[in-house]
Design a protein around this motif. Structure first.
Motif, PDB file in Angstrom:
ATOM      1  N   VAL A  78       0.840  -1.199   0.000  1.00  0.00           N
ATOM      2  CA  VAL A  78       0.000   0.000   0.000  1.00  0.00           C
ATOM      3  C   VAL A  78       0.877   1.252   0.000  1.00  0.00           C
ATOM      4  O   VAL A  78       0.621   2.211  -0.744  1.00  0.00           O
ATOM      5  CB  VAL A  78      -0.948  -0.015   1.213  1.00  0.00           C
ATOM      6  CG1 VAL A  78      -1.771   1.265   1.260  1.00  0.00           C
ATOM      7  CG2 VAL A  78      -1.867  -1.241   1.158  1.00  0.00           C
ATOM      8  N   TRP A  79       1.893   1.260   0.829  1.00  0.00           N
ATOM      9  CA  TRP A  79       2.806   2.406   0.921  1.00  0.00           C
ATOM     10  C   TRP A  79       3.424   2.723  -0.438  1.00  0.00           C
ATOM     11  O   TRP A  79       3.348   3.857  -0.929  1.00  0.00           O
ATOM     12  CB  TRP A  79       3.880   2.086   1.955  1.00  0.00           C
ATOM     13  CG  TRP A  79       5.026   3.050   2.042  1.00  0.00           C
ATOM     14  CD1 TRP A  79       6.074   3.158   1.176  1.00  0.00           C
ATOM     15  CD2 TRP A  79       5.237   4.047   3.044  1.00  0.00           C
ATOM     16  NE1 TRP A  79       6.941   4.145   1.596  1.00  0.00           N
ATOM     17  CE2 TRP A  79       6.453   4.703   2.729  1.00  0.00           C
ATOM     18  CE3 TRP A  79       4.547   4.436   4.185  1.00  0.00           C
ATOM     19  CZ2 TRP A  79       6.973   5.720   3.516  1.00  0.00           C
ATOM     20  CZ3 TRP A  79       5.069   5.451   4.971  1.00  0.00           C
ATOM     21  CH2 TRP A  79       6.254   6.089   4.638  1.00  0.00           C
ATOM     22  N   HIS A  80       4.058   1.749  -1.052  1.00  0.00           N
ATOM     23  CA  HIS A  80       4.791   2.002  -2.294  1.00  0.00           C
ATOM     24  C   HIS A  80       3.849   2.248  -3.472  1.00  0.00           C
ATOM     25  O   HIS A  80       4.170   3.068  -4.354  1.00  0.00           O
ATOM     26  CB  HIS A  80       5.733   0.836  -2.583  1.00  0.00           C
ATOM     27  CG  HIS A  80       6.955   0.838  -1.710  1.00  0.00           C
ATOM     28  ND1 HIS A  80       8.015   1.683  -1.920  1.00  0.00           N
ATOM     29  CD2 HIS A  80       7.263   0.117  -0.595  1.00  0.00           C
ATOM     30  CE1 HIS A  80       8.942   1.477  -1.001  1.00  0.00           C
ATOM     31  NE2 HIS A  80       8.511   0.533  -0.179  1.00  0.00           N
ATOM     32  N   ARG A  81       2.704   1.606  -3.497  1.00  0.00           N
ATOM     33  CA  ARG A  81       1.747   1.874  -4.571  1.00  0.00           C
ATOM     34  C   ARG A  81       1.208   3.293  -4.471  1.00  0.00           C
ATOM     35  O   ARG A  81       1.007   3.970  -5.487  1.00  0.00           O
ATOM     36  CB  ARG A  81       0.593   0.868  -4.517  1.00  0.00           C
ATOM     37  CG  ARG A  81       0.935  -0.542  -4.985  1.00  0.00           C
ATOM     38  CD  ARG A  81       1.067  -0.631  -6.497  1.00  0.00           C
ATOM     39  NE  ARG A  81      -0.057  -0.023  -7.165  1.00  0.00           N
ATOM     40  CZ  ARG A  81      -1.250  -0.619  -7.331  1.00  0.00           C
ATOM     41  NH1 ARG A  81      -1.450  -1.842  -6.868  1.00  0.00           N
ATOM     42  NH2 ARG A  81      -2.223  -0.004  -7.968  1.00  0.00           N
ATOM     43  N   ALA A  82       0.944   3.757  -3.260  1.00  0.00           N
ATOM     44  CA  ALA A  82       0.426   5.113  -3.087  1.00  0.00           C
ATOM     45  C   ALA A  82       1.453   6.144  -3.531  1.00  0.00           C
ATOM     46  O   ALA A  82       1.120   7.133  -4.206  1.00  0.00           O
ATOM     47  CB  ALA A  82       0.031   5.339  -1.630  1.00  0.00           C
ATOM     48  N   MET A 116      -1.600  12.381   3.977  1.00  0.00           N
ATOM     49  CA  MET A 116      -2.608  12.077   4.971  1.00  0.00           C
ATOM     50  C   MET A 116      -2.961  10.598   4.967  1.00  0.00           C
ATOM     51  O   MET A 116      -3.133   9.967   6.014  1.00  0.00           O
ATOM     52  CB  MET A 116      -3.863  12.920   4.724  1.00  0.00           C
ATOM     53  CG  MET A 116      -4.956  12.710   5.764  1.00  0.00           C
ATOM     54  SD  MET A 116      -4.449  13.206   7.434  1.00  0.00           S
ATOM     55  CE  MET A 116      -4.434  14.991   7.215  1.00  0.00           C
ATOM     56  N   PHE A 117      -3.041  10.021   3.777  1.00  0.00           N
ATOM     57  CA  PHE A 117      -3.369   8.606   3.669  1.00  0.00           C
ATOM     58  C   PHE A 117      -2.289   7.751   4.323  1.00  0.00           C
ATOM     59  O   PHE A 117      -2.579   6.821   5.079  1.00  0.00           O
ATOM     60  CB  PHE A 117      -3.553   8.230   2.206  1.00  0.00           C
ATOM     61  CG  PHE A 117      -3.765   6.762   1.976  1.00  0.00           C
ATOM     62  CD1 PHE A 117      -4.858   6.108   2.516  1.00  0.00           C
ATOM     63  CD2 PHE A 117      -2.871   6.017   1.221  1.00  0.00           C
ATOM     64  CE1 PHE A 117      -5.055   4.750   2.319  1.00  0.00           C
ATOM     65  CE2 PHE A 117      -3.059   4.664   1.005  1.00  0.00           C
ATOM     66  CZ  PHE A 117      -4.153   4.034   1.558  1.00  0.00           C
ATOM     67  N   LEU A 118      -1.020   8.059   4.042  1.00  0.00           N
ATOM     68  CA  LEU A 118       0.052   7.270   4.623  1.00  0.00           C
ATOM     69  C   LEU A 118       0.117   7.447   6.136  1.00  0.00           C
ATOM     70  O   LEU A 118       0.528   6.531   6.857  1.00  0.00           O
ATOM     71  CB  LEU A 118       1.393   7.656   3.995  1.00  0.00           C
ATOM     72  CG  LEU A 118       1.550   7.313   2.514  1.00  0.00           C
ATOM     73  CD1 LEU A 118       2.929   7.719   2.012  1.00  0.00           C
ATOM     74  CD2 LEU A 118       1.322   5.825   2.259  1.00  0.00           C
ATOM     75  N   SER A 119      -0.314   8.597   6.633  1.00  0.00           N
ATOM     76  CA  SER A 119      -0.317   8.775   8.084  1.00  0.00           C
ATOM     77  C   SER A 119      -1.336   7.860   8.754  1.00  0.00           C
ATOM     78  O   SER A 119      -1.186   7.525   9.938  1.00  0.00           O
ATOM     79  CB  SER A 119      -0.603  10.238   8.451  1.00  0.00           C
ATOM     80  OG  SER A 119      -1.962  10.579   8.241  1.00  0.00           O
ATOM     81  N   GLU A 120      -2.369   7.446   8.005  1.00  0.00           N
ATOM     82  CA  GLU A 120      -3.317   6.473   8.558  1.00  0.00           C
ATOM     83  C   GLU A 120      -2.660   5.103   8.677  1.00  0.00           C
ATOM     84  O   GLU A 120      -2.928   4.352   9.629  1.00  0.00           O
ATOM     85  CB  GLU A 120      -4.576   6.406   7.695  1.00  0.00           C
ATOM     86  CG  GLU A 120      -5.393   7.687   7.696  1.00  0.00           C
ATOM     87  CD  GLU A 120      -5.838   8.084   9.097  1.00  0.00           C
ATOM     88  OE1 GLU A 120      -6.319   7.211   9.843  1.00  0.00           O
ATOM     89  OE2 GLU A 120      -5.689   9.267   9.454  1.00  0.00           O
ATOM     90  N   LEU A 121      -1.812   4.757   7.708  1.00  0.00           N
ATOM     91  CA  LEU A 121      -0.992   3.559   7.884  1.00  0.00           C
ATOM     92  C   LEU A 121      -0.101   3.713   9.113  1.00  0.00           C
ATOM     93  O   LEU A 121       0.144   2.752   9.846  1.00  0.00           O
ATOM     94  CB  LEU A 121      -0.116   3.321   6.652  1.00  0.00           C
ATOM     95  CG  LEU A 121      -0.740   2.672   5.417  1.00  0.00           C
ATOM     96  CD1 LEU A 121       0.316   2.529   4.324  1.00  0.00           C
ATOM     97  CD2 LEU A 121      -1.350   1.322   5.743  1.00  0.00           C
ATOM     98  N   GLY A 122       0.381   4.941   9.323  1.00  0.00           N
ATOM     99  CA  GLY A 122       1.211   5.206  10.492  1.00  0.00           C
ATOM    100  C   GLY A 122       0.458   4.989  11.793  1.00  0.00           C
ATOM    101  O   GLY A 122       1.032   4.497  12.778  1.00  0.00           O
ATOM    102  N   TRP A 123      -0.815   5.354  11.826  1.00  0.00           N
ATOM    103  CA  TRP A 123      -1.613   5.142  13.047  1.00  0.00           C
ATOM    104  C   TRP A 123      -1.764   3.645  13.327  1.00  0.00           C
ATOM    105  O   TRP A 123      -1.697   3.205  14.479  1.00  0.00           O
ATOM    106  CB  TRP A 123      -2.970   5.806  12.902  1.00  0.00           C
ATOM    107  CG  TRP A 123      -3.800   5.742  14.139  1.00  0.00           C
ATOM    108  CD1 TRP A 123      -4.824   4.894  14.396  1.00  0.00           C
ATOM    109  CD2 TRP A 123      -3.665   6.557  15.314  1.00  0.00           C
ATOM    110  NE1 TRP A 123      -5.348   5.118  15.645  1.00  0.00           N
ATOM    111  CE2 TRP A 123      -4.662   6.140  16.232  1.00  0.00           C
ATOM    112  CE3 TRP A 123      -2.812   7.592  15.669  1.00  0.00           C
ATOM    113  CZ2 TRP A 123      -4.808   6.721  17.482  1.00  0.00           C
ATOM    114  CZ3 TRP A 123      -2.962   8.185  16.920  1.00  0.00           C
ATOM    115  CH2 TRP A 123      -3.950   7.750  17.813  1.00  0.00           C
ATOM    116  N   ARG A 124      -1.942   2.862  12.274  1.00  0.00           N
ATOM    117  CA  ARG A 124      -1.983   1.401  12.438  1.00  0.00           C
ATOM    118  C   ARG A 124      -0.659   0.898  13.005  1.00  0.00           C
ATOM    119  O   ARG A 124      -0.634   0.046  13.904  1.00  0.00           O
ATOM    120  CB  ARG A 124      -2.278   0.730  11.092  1.00  0.00           C
ATOM    121  CG  ARG A 124      -2.220  -0.797  11.113  1.00  0.00           C
ATOM    122  CD  ARG A 124      -2.496  -1.371   9.733  1.00  0.00           C
ATOM    123  NE  ARG A 124      -2.483  -2.816   9.745  1.00  0.00           N
ATOM    124  CZ  ARG A 124      -1.413  -3.574   9.507  1.00  0.00           C
ATOM    125  NH1 ARG A 124      -0.250  -2.975   9.236  1.00  0.00           N
ATOM    126  NH2 ARG A 124      -1.480  -4.884   9.540  1.00  0.00           N
TER     127      ARG A 124
END
Length: 464
Positions: A252-256, A265-273
Motif C-alpha cells: 500500500v505504501w509504495h503503490r500510493a 494524509m493517507f500514509l499517516s493512517e498507515l502510520g496510526w496502524r
C-alpha cells in the motif's frame, strides 16, 4: 529441504517473505493455516471476522491450487499442532512472518519446540512497515505520542520494496491431511446474518488488489479533504485487507507513492496502524486493561442495561450515532468518523466501560484486529496512548452538522432515527462525564448513575 510455511494474518501471495523463502527450497513447501483459538493469550475471533476469514481462506486456497499447492487447514494450539505438522510433512524448516502483541510469546514457544526437535526456524518482517523496537525514543523507550512516533518513522529508512509473487513455489511431496473449510463452521448458521457483509465485501487478495487500484485511481486525490465525510465515499476501505494481510502495508505504501497522488494524509493512517501495533508489541492485552492506570479508578457503568442495547441496535435517537451502528451491523464496517463519535457517545455520554464497546466492535467488525480495535477504543475513552483528552466529547449533533450536513449518511442507514426518543440529554451527560473525570483525578467517588444529570459544569473546553 522441505519448508513448512505457517500462515496467520498474512493471507496473500504478493510481498510474502515466508513464502518467498520457501520457494528457494528444492524439495518444495507445505503451506498451513492453523485456526488457533486455544493458545494462551490468543483472542477468539468475533462473528464478522470469522465470516471474513472463511472467504479469505477460500480465495487463498484457490490461488494456491492454481500453482499446484494445497492449503492445509488445521485447528488447535500452535505449540502442539505446528510441531506435529512439521513431523507429518517431514519439514526440515518452519517459516512464518512475524507477529506481535500476545502472538510474539506464542511464536517463541513454538520456535523452541521446533528447535528441540531438530528443525530450523526462520521468521521474517512482513506485517508492518517498521519493526517494533526499531522506532523508539532517544531513551530507547516506546513512543506514547503519535506525532513524534510518525516523525521518527518518516526519518527512518523507507520500508522495503514489496516482493513479487514467489516464482518457483511448489508443493512438497508429503502433504499432511487437511480439514475441510466448511467443517470449521466459520460462517453464521441460523439465522444467517451475513447477507449485508456479502453484499459489500469480497474477501481475498484479488479483491483487495482491486480495491487498492480503485482507491488510487478514483479517491486518493480527494482523500485528505473528504476522509472525515461518511457521505463522501472517499475512504480506501482497505482496513479489512490489511487486517487479514491480503495486502501488505508495504504494498500500500509504495503503490500510493508511485501513483503520484498527495498520499501524506493517507500514509499517516498507515502510520496510526503502526502506532497501535508498536504499542501492542510492548503492551499485550490491550483489550483488557488501559494504558493509563489512573483510569482503573474511573466509575464506568458495567451494567448499563437498556441504554447499551439501544446503542448496539442504533436506536439512541441521535441519527449520526444510529447510522454508524446500523452500518456496522449490516456491513461489518463503519466509517472512521462515525467510529469515533459512536465510541465517544458510549463511553462519555453513557459512561459505559470502553471494554464493553470494544468487545461489541470485536464481534461485529470485519477489520477488528488485536491492536487497532482496543487501541482506538482506549484513545477515545481517554486511557490510551496519545489519548484524546477526556474532556473532548464528540457531540453527535455537532458532528453530524459538520461531517454529514445534508443528512445523507444518516438518511441512508437510519432514516427513522429522528422519530426515536433520545436516550440521554447531551449537556447533562457531558456534565456528568466531566464530573466523574474530575473526581477520579481527585481520588473521590463520583455519582455515575444515569440519573446524575445536573450540577455545574467543570471548567472544560466546549464539546466538538
Amino acid at each position: 529441504m522441505t519448508t513448512l510455511v505457517w500462515l496467520r494474518d498474512d493471507l496473500r501471495l504478493e510481498d510474502h517473505p515466508a513464502l518467498a523463502a520457501a520457494a528457494e527450497d528444492p524439495d518444495g513447501a507445505v503451506v498451513v493455516f492453523l485456526l488457533d483459538e486455544d493458545s494462551p493469550g490468543i483472542r477468539p475471533l468475533g462473528g464478522a471476522a470469522r465470516w471474513w476469514l472463511h472467504g479469505s481462506l477460500r480465495s487463498l486456497g484457490e490461488e494456491l491450487a492454481a500453482l499446484g499447492i494445497p492449503l492445509v487447514l488445521r485447528r488447535g494450539a500452535a505449540a502442539e499442532r505446528i510441531p506435529e505438522l512439521a513431523a507429518e510433512s517431514g519439514a526440515d524448516r518452519v517459516v512464518w512472518n512475524r507477529r506481535f502483541g500476545a502472538g510474539r510469546a506464542l511464536d517463541a514457544a513454538v520456535a523452541d519446540r521446533l528447535r528441540e526437535a531438530g528443525r530450523r526456524v526462520s521468521s521474517f518482517r512482513g506485517s508492518l512497515l517498521f519493526e517494533p523496537g526499531s522506532i523508539v525514543t532517544g531513551q530507547g523507550t516506546p513512543y506514547r505520542v503519535y506525532s513524534a512516533f510518525w516523525r521518527a518513522c518518516l526519518s527512518a529508512p523507507a520500508p522495503p520494496v514489496p516482493l513479487p509473487r514467489p516464482a518457483g513455489l511448489r508443493a512438497a511431496t508429503r502433504q499432511p491431511a487437511s480439514d475441510a473449510l466448511d467443517e470449521w463452521r466459520l460462517l453464521p448458521q441460523r439465522p444467517d446474518w451475513a447477507g449485508g457483509l456479502a453484499e459489500r465485501w469480497s474477501p481475498g487478495e484479488p479483491a483487495a488488489a482491486l480495491r487498492l487500484d480503485r482507491f488510487l485511481r478514483e479517491r486518493a486525490d480527494r482523500y485528505a479533504a473528504d476522509r472525515d465525510r461518511p457521505d463522501a465515499d472517499a475512504g480506501s476501505e482497505l482496513s479489512p485487507a490489511l487486517r487479514w494481510g491480503e495486502l501488505s502495508p508495504r504494498t500500500v505504501w509504495h503503490r500510493a507513492i508511485a501513483a503520484g497522488v498527495d498520499a501524506g494524509m493517507f500514509l499517516s493512517e498507515l502510520g496510526w496502524r503502526e502506532f497501535a501495533w508498536h504499542t501492542a508489541a510492548h503492551e499485550p492485552g490491550l483489550h483488557e486493561r488501559g494504558l493509563n492506570p489512573q483510569f482503573d479508578a474511573f466509575p464506568w457503568r458495567t451494567d448499563p442495561g437498556p441504554e447499551l442495547a439501544a446503542w448496539q441496535r442504533g436506536e439512541t435517537g441521535f441519527p449520526f450515532v444510529d447510522a454508524g451502528m446500523r452500518e456496522l451491523w449490516r456491513t461489518g464496517f463503519m466509517h472512521n468518523r462515525a467510529r469515533m463519535v459512536t465510541a465517544s457517545f458510549l463511553t462519555k455520554n453513557l459512561l459505559v466501560d470502553w471494554r464493553i464497546g470494544e468487545a461489541w466492535f470485536w464481534d461485529t467488525l470485519v477489520d477488528a484486529d488485536a491492536a487497532s480495535n482496543p487501541f482506538n477504543w482506549q484513545w477515545v475513552a481517554g486511557c490510551g496512548a496519545d489519548a484524546a483528552p477526556y474532556f473532548r466529547i464528540f457531540n453527535p449533533s455537532a458532528q453530524a452538522q459538520r461531517f454529514d450536513p445534508e443528512g445523507e449518511y444518516a438518511g441512508r442507514w437510519a432514516p427513522e432515527s429522528l422519530l426515536i426518543p433520545e436516550i440521554v440529554d447531551l449537556r447533562a451527560s457531558r456534565i456528568r462525564a466531566l464530573a466523574a473525570y474530575d473526581a477520579m483525578r481527585a481520588g473521590a467517588q463520583p455519582d455515575a448513575s444515569p440519573a446524575a444529570s445536573s450540577g455545574a459544569e467543570p471548567g472544560a473546553k466546549p464539546s466538538d
